[in-house]
Write a protein that holds these residues in place. Structure first.
Motif, PDB file in Angstrom:
ATOM      1  N   ASP A  88       5.521  -0.474  -4.785  1.00  0.00           N
ATOM      2  CA  ASP A  88       5.562  -1.568  -2.949  1.00  0.00           C
ATOM      3  C   ASP A  88       4.566  -0.748  -1.742  1.00  0.00           C
ATOM      4  O   ASP A  88       4.692  -1.488  -1.568  1.00  0.00           O
ATOM      5  CB  ASP A  88       7.374  -1.342  -2.775  1.00  0.00           C
ATOM      6  N   GLU A  89       5.142   0.618  -1.677  1.00  0.00           N
ATOM      7  CA  GLU A  89       4.303   0.738  -0.984  1.00  0.00           C
ATOM      8  C   GLU A  89       3.084   0.869  -0.829  1.00  0.00           C
ATOM      9  O   GLU A  89       2.537   0.618   0.199  1.00  0.00           O
ATOM     10  CB  GLU A  89       4.604   2.790  -0.268  1.00  0.00           C
ATOM     11  N   ASN A  90       2.720   1.094  -1.879  1.00  0.00           N
ATOM     12  CA  ASN A  90       0.738   0.886  -2.367  1.00  0.00           C
ATOM     13  C   ASN A  90       0.895  -1.054  -2.447  1.00  0.00           C
ATOM     14  O   ASN A  90      -0.551  -0.971  -1.472  1.00  0.00           O
ATOM     15  CB  ASN A  90       0.600   1.126  -3.913  1.00  0.00           C
ATOM     16  N   ILE A  91       1.420  -1.866  -3.094  1.00  0.00           N
ATOM     17  CA  ILE A  91       1.294  -3.344  -2.938  1.00  0.00           C
ATOM     18  C   ILE A  91       1.064  -3.883  -1.162  1.00  0.00           C
ATOM     19  O   ILE A  91       0.156  -4.341  -0.425  1.00  0.00           O
ATOM     20  CB  ILE A  91       2.322  -4.020  -2.795  1.00  0.00           C
ATOM     21  N   ALA A  92       2.326  -2.896  -0.279  1.00  0.00           N
ATOM     22  CA  ALA A  92       2.306  -2.979   1.544  1.00  0.00           C
ATOM     23  C   ALA A  92       0.729  -3.055   2.446  1.00  0.00           C
ATOM     24  O   ALA A  92       0.400  -3.496   1.887  1.00  0.00           O
ATOM     25  CB  ALA A  92       3.147  -2.200   1.709  1.00  0.00           C
ATOM     26  N   SER A  93       0.221  -1.739   1.311  1.00  0.00           N
ATOM     27  CA  SER A  93      -1.275  -0.469   1.916  1.00  0.00           C
ATOM     28  C   SER A  93      -2.037  -1.916   1.458  1.00  0.00           C
ATOM     29  O   SER A  93      -3.133  -2.190   2.378  1.00  0.00           O
ATOM     30  CB  SER A  93      -1.046   0.641   1.636  1.00  0.00           C
TER      31      SER A  93
END
Length: 200
Positions: free
Chosen positions: A33-38
């Motif tokens: 999720d953190e990577n998708i957000a970035s």
């Protein structure tokens, strides 16, 4: 790696229903999720197009069914929608591929002259992989941000069972080794997108 100025980011099925572990079972890659957000942030800050895909499951027990809270996007995705300077599209579907949804994703990409896109989202070996495979078949240059996806343990035929991580690795090998897509990391993609924006 070069990211085209008009390369699209396709964010597949990042919906609240996938948080229901009791339904799906164990997952892999807690950092997805953190990577998708970035990735969304990088695309929006550089004015590139973002496609948000939502799965409207026809199955009455699915946490992704329309009318149920799980059908909605996760909060971090919902709060980013409409925030970028680039084009944005919402595609809804009831099958694995974002190319079999509404509106027609292929027609939208071609009308915009887009030849390259990045895939992120849920599940690695289901809708994300199917969308990447079809993109490759349709002639697009597809980048698959593996660490911006996740999936769940799954049982198949003959009593075979594979963990989420094993399935994710199998997807990566099939996509990359089979020539459907180039499997990459979020950090690589973000760095290339930002470098391309600076050159532009």
């Amino acid at each position: 790696m070069e990211i085209a100025e008009n390369a699209a980011l396709i964010v597949v099925d990042v919906q609240k229903g996938f948080e229901e572990e009791g339904f799906w079972g164990p997952r892999n890659n807690p950092g997805a999720d953190e990577n998708i957000a970035s990735l969304i942030d990088a695309w929006q800050s550089t004015g590139r197009p973002v496609v948000f895909v939502r799965h409207d499951s026809p199955k009455p027990q699915s946490p992704l069914r329309p009318g149920y809270a799980g059908n909605g996007f996760k909060e971090y995705v919902e709060e980013r929608r409409g925030k970028g300077d680039g084009a944005e599209l919402l595609v809804t579907k009831s099958v694995n591929s974002a190319f079999y949804g509404a509106p027609d994703l292929d027609a939208w990409l071609r009308a915009a002259g887009i030849e390259q896109f990045v895939v992120a989202g849920i599940q690695t070996n289901m809708c994300a992989e199917t969308t990447a495979r079809m993109g490759g078949n349709l002639g697009y240059e597809v980048l698959f941000a593996l660490d911006a996806t996740h999936t769940f343990d799954l049982e198949g035929p003959f009593g075979w069972r594979r963990t989420a991580e094993e399935l994710a690795q199998a997807s990566a090998v099939s996509l990359h080794g089979g020539g459907f897509a180039r499997v990459v990391t979020t950090a690589e993609v973000v760095a290339a997108a930002e470098a391309g924006a600076l050159r532009g």
